[in-house]
Design an enzyme around this catalytic site. Structure first.
Site, PDB file in Angstrom:
ATOM      1  N   ASP A  44       1.033  -1.240  -0.584  1.00 55.92           N
ATOM      2  CA  ASP A  44       0.315   0.113  -0.302  1.00 55.92           C
ATOM      3  C   ASP A  44       0.573   1.372  -0.274  1.00 55.92           C
ATOM      4  O   ASP A  44       2.175   1.178  -0.688  1.00 55.92           O
ATOM      5  CB  ASP A  44      -1.095  -0.053   1.105  1.00 55.92           C
ATOM      6  CG  ASP A  44      -2.285   0.489   1.363  1.00 55.92           C
ATOM      7  OD1 ASP A  44      -2.183   1.799   0.412  1.00 55.92           O
ATOM      8  OD2 ASP A  44      -3.398  -0.217   0.806  1.00 55.92           O
ATOM      9  N   HIS A  66      -3.768   6.248   3.367  1.00 59.99           N
ATOM     10  CA  HIS A  66      -4.510   5.477   2.707  1.00 59.99           C
ATOM     11  C   HIS A  66      -4.028   3.629   3.569  1.00 59.99           C
ATOM     12  O   HIS A  66      -4.732   3.051   4.187  1.00 59.99           O
ATOM     13  CB  HIS A  66      -4.625   4.977   1.815  1.00 59.99           C
ATOM     14  CG  HIS A  66      -5.202   3.791   0.838  1.00 59.99           C
ATOM     15  ND1 HIS A  66      -4.777   2.752   0.505  1.00 59.99           N
ATOM     16  CD2 HIS A  66      -6.290   3.680   0.757  1.00 59.99           C
ATOM     17  CE1 HIS A  66      -5.639   1.954  -0.407  1.00 59.99           C
ATOM     18  NE2 HIS A  66      -6.605   2.443   0.044  1.00 59.99           N
ATOM     19  N   LEU A 113      -9.349  -7.011  17.275  1.00 56.46           N
ATOM     20  CA  LEU A 113      -9.353  -6.831  18.113  1.00 56.46           C
ATOM     21  C   LEU A 113     -10.127  -4.457  18.575  1.00 56.46           C
ATOM     22  O   LEU A 113      -9.853  -4.391  17.374  1.00 56.46           O
ATOM     23  CB  LEU A 113      -7.765  -6.755  19.327  1.00 56.46           C
ATOM     24  CG  LEU A 113      -6.914  -6.173  18.872  1.00 56.46           C
ATOM     25  CD1 LEU A 113      -6.778  -4.671  18.593  1.00 56.46           C
ATOM     26  CD2 LEU A 113      -5.082  -6.127  19.458  1.00 56.46           C
ATOM     27  N   ALA A 128      -7.692  -7.904  -8.861  1.00 53.11           N
ATOM     28  CA  ALA A 128      -9.135  -8.261  -8.448  1.00 53.11           C
ATOM     29  C   ALA A 128     -10.090  -9.470  -9.466  1.00 53.11           C
ATOM     30  O   ALA A 128      -9.888 -10.732  -9.356  1.00 53.11           O
ATOM     31  CB  ALA A 128     -10.176  -7.947  -8.065  1.00 53.11           C
ATOM     32  N   TYR A 188      -8.334 -11.739 -11.802  1.00 51.66           N
ATOM     33  CA  TYR A 188      -7.405 -12.820 -11.709  1.00 51.66           C
ATOM     34  C   TYR A 188      -8.008 -13.787 -11.369  1.00 51.66           C
ATOM     35  O   TYR A 188      -7.757 -13.644 -10.161  1.00 51.66           O
ATOM     36  CB  TYR A 188      -5.412 -12.208 -11.096  1.00 51.66           C
ATOM     37  CG  TYR A 188      -5.115 -11.472 -11.893  1.00 51.66           C
ATOM     38  CD1 TYR A 188      -4.886 -11.154 -13.468  1.00 51.66           C
ATOM     39  CD2 TYR A 188      -4.409  -9.593 -11.027  1.00 51.66           C
ATOM     40  CE1 TYR A 188      -3.503 -10.422 -14.262  1.00 51.66           C
ATOM     41  CE2 TYR A 188      -3.272  -8.868 -11.955  1.00 51.66           C
ATOM     42  CZ  TYR A 188      -3.416  -9.279 -13.502  1.00 51.66           C
ATOM     43  OH  TYR A 188      -2.521  -8.117 -13.793  1.00 51.66           O
ATOM     44  N   SER A 243     -11.725  -0.665  -0.935  1.00 49.00           N
ATOM     45  CA  SER A 243      -9.947  -0.204   0.001  1.00 49.00           C
ATOM     46  C   SER A 243     -10.564  -0.492   1.294  1.00 49.00           C
ATOM     47  O   SER A 243      -9.754  -1.197   1.794  1.00 49.00           O
ATOM     48  CB  SER A 243      -9.259   0.860  -0.601  1.00 49.00           C
ATOM     49  OG  SER A 243      -8.197   0.850  -1.060  1.00 49.00           O
TER      50      SER A 243
END
Ligand code: CA
Length: 631
Positions: A173, A230, A243, A335, A337, A390
């Site tokens: 990222d 991000h 948690l 996404a 593949y 995301s």
């Protein structure tokens, strides 16, 4: 935009088929609304950069010698075969002439999938403040993901009463603010056990010096600081699957995060660096890889990296994208593949409706997870709400890691199946995602516990990616054997708007189908295949849109690679067109974007597919695989 396109085109092989296959380094960046467009990449790929793969293993010195005078080496993506090079576009053909090269592809840009901040980041003043703000955020919205119930049954120790080692989730990222109190207090940050900090030595011989907790693939340094926000938000969601990260006292993290930065300060990164990050993640112990980013261009090297992760039993979680579009029709990568160990995630809201921005796909998107107003960590020890697929993907990555705690022997593929098998079916998601459901962490952990108790063996199916067929000599010959069909019964019709001349200027003289792979005919073994059609009785349709004009061409055989036609000069060179190709049975339709390019070999303009090439190809292969053999 249009005039730039031909500047950056180059031809790639397929000469044996008489096909001009032009990869176009065009202009379509998948801009997200949150970032001023001027800051985003202006091109689809990094100018002057390519990814080159050799058919066999070569020493680095051999590769350098091979590319000398044509290209310069930037990075090694996969030792011995895949390289990231800088090269002028006019040198591509010369380099391509090397028979040892399997492929050359542009270094495509990839972009983050968030929709920007919702409100301003919130400083953590007190636990009460944050709790008030976050409300139910730590359970990932009001949708019944049942995080609290999951935490209550989550195992702390293994069967031998030893603490379970927290599974590693790679956050590929924008980096991570590792100084955020959530990550420091929970010790969620991955520590590379083989690396001695700051001694300037690659202690573990993995090729990265002082990579103590992650890596920055942009600067090639250990400094993965998040200059965008991000990645830090995504990282908090991963940790938050195990948690309450908003509590006054944050517990020991149940998953570890490995920050691998390849997206820059505007959330854009290159395929070459994404590929390197994936190999790094797999080679350094990550069990789950989160990909909250993507783009519309198929990259064989990225596909291969995904297949590498699968071969090492690593789960890939990919956000479906934020274009509100159907991934079954317009591919989004990574996404789309078709790697079996990849799970594609749409975003839904508190009420289990698909988020307005979320991509979907009854075939290509597997599950949904909350992705609207998700509260999580933000740089500078703050918290913020964000929207996006995301935000949905890392929750799935986090719960996958939680499942691995319960059943650590299972492969990523098996974990994916546990996730898809434990969703809550939601009517509003029916037909939007493959499972028709939204993930449920509690049910997932129950399923994982059962798997462990039943001593389910670690298994996964073999995977032979279709990309190999794209360029291998074997597939070229098979395509050759299939032959090039000719379009018959061409019909043209003008657009509905009263433009007078309509499509008169667009003389479509021929659409020689550029078969290079699509039709590999085989007879179904048992004849039960509902997709059984006579090869020459296909009634497929191509629609070409030029502005508000639409051209409809019928075709009697189906293939991929491109379409060419003659055009009057009125059709500007470099124009963008959209082609819709219907399946033989009419039940499915692919939309493929193409650019008009000049084919020197055919002495004709053609339309080169520039988007979803392989997603479309996979669909066409699927349509045609039941065809009876042509006589
Ligand atoms: Ca190292």
């Amino acid at each position: 935009m249009k005039d730039r396109i031909n500047e950056f085109t180059y031809k790639v092989c397929f000469a044996s088929l008489g096909i001009v296959f032009v990869l176009s380094l065009g202009t379509k960046a998948h801009a997200q609304s949150s970032v001023p467009k001027k800051q985003l990449p202006q091109f689809e790929a990094v100018r002057g950069e390519y990814i080159v793969k050799y058919r066999s293993h070569f020493q680095l010195s051999q590769v350098k010698s091979k590319i000398q005078g044509k290209a310069s080496l930037k990075n090694v993506l996969s030792e011995g075969s895949i390289y990231h090079v800088a090269m002028k576009s006019e040198n591509v053909a010369a380099l391509q002439a090397d028979a040892d090269i399997e492929y050359i592809e542009p270094n495509y840009y990839l972009l983050k999938f968030d929709e920007g901040l919702v409100g301003e980041p919130l400083q953590k003043m007190s636990a009460e403040d944050v709790t008030a703000q976050s409300s139910t955020s730590f359970t990932q919205s009001l949708a019944a993901v049942q995080a609290l119930q999951a935490w209550n049954i989550a195992s702390i120790n293994d069967a031998n009463n030893q603490p379970i080692v927290a599974p590693i989730v790679a956050i590929i990222d924008t980096g991570l603010d590792a100084t955020h109190s959530v990550f420091t207090s929970s010790q969620a940050l991955w520590i590379n056990p083989g690396e001695i900090p700051d001694n300037g030595v690659d202690d573990d011989f993995n090729g990265f010096i002082d990579d103590v907790s992650g890596w920055n693939f942009i600067t090639n340094t250990k400094a993965f600081d998040d200059d965008e926000g991000h990645g830090t938000h995504v990282g908090g969601i991963v940790v938050g699957a195990g948690l309450d990260i908003f509590s006054a006292h944050v517990d020991q993290a149940r998953v570890q995060v490995m920050p691998l930065k390849f997206l820059d300060s505007v959330g854009a990164g290159s395929t070459a660096n994404a590929v390197r990050a994936i190999y790094y993640a797999v080679n350094n112990g990550a069990k789950v890889i989160n990909c909250s980013w993507g783009g519309g261009s198929y990259s064989q090297s990225l596909h291969e990296a995904m297949a590498y992760a699968y071969a090492h039993q690593v789960l890939i979680v990919a956000a479906a994208g934020n274009n509100a579009s159907n991934n079954d029709s317009v591919a989004m990568y990574p996404a789309n593949y078709d790697v079996p160990g990849l799970i594609s995630v749409a975003a839904s809201n508190d009420y289990d409706s698909m988020a307005s921005f979320s991509n979907f796909g009854a075939n290509m998107v597997h599950v949904s997870a909350p992705g609207v107003s998700i509260f999580s960590t933000y740089p500078g020890n703050t918290y913020a709400s964000m929207n996006g697929t995301s935000m949905a993907a890392p929750f799935v990555a986090g719960i996958a890691a939680m499942a691995l705690r319960e059943a650590g022997a299972l492969t990523g593929y098996q974990i994916k199946n546990l996730i898809t098998g434990s969703v809550d079916l939601v009517t509003k998601l029916n037909g939007k995602v493959q499972t028709g459901g939204r993930v449920n962490e509690y049910k997932l952990l129950q399923a994982a516990k059962s798997s462990a108790q039943l001593s389910v063996l670690a298994t996964q199916p073999g995977y032979t990616p279709s990309y190999k067929a794209d360029r291998s000599p074997a597939s070229e010959s098979s395509a050759k054997a299939a032959g090039c069909g000719l379009v018959k019964g061409l019909i043209t019709s003008g657009g509905s708007s009263g433009g007078g001349s309509g499509l008169g200027f667009l003389l479509v003289a021929m659409i020689p189908l550029l078969v290079w792979l699509g039709v590999r005919l085989r007879t179904p073994a048992d004849g039960r295949d509902k997709r059984k059609f006579e090869r020459f009785n296909l009634a497929s349709e191509i629609k070409i849109q030029v502005g508000d004009k639409e051209l409809v061409a019928s075709m009697n055989t189906i293939s991929m690679g491109g379409v060419s036609f003659n055009a009057e000069s009125a059709l500007e060179k470099g124009g963008l067109v959209t082609m819709r190709i219907a399946s033989p049975d009419g039940h499915e339709q692919i939309e493929v974007q193409g650019k008009v390019v000049w084919s020197e070999n055919n002495k004709a303009y053609g339309v080169q597919f520039v988007q979803s090439k392989t997603g479309a190809l996979a669909m066409i292969q699927d349509w045609t695989k039941g065809l009876s053999k042509a006589s």
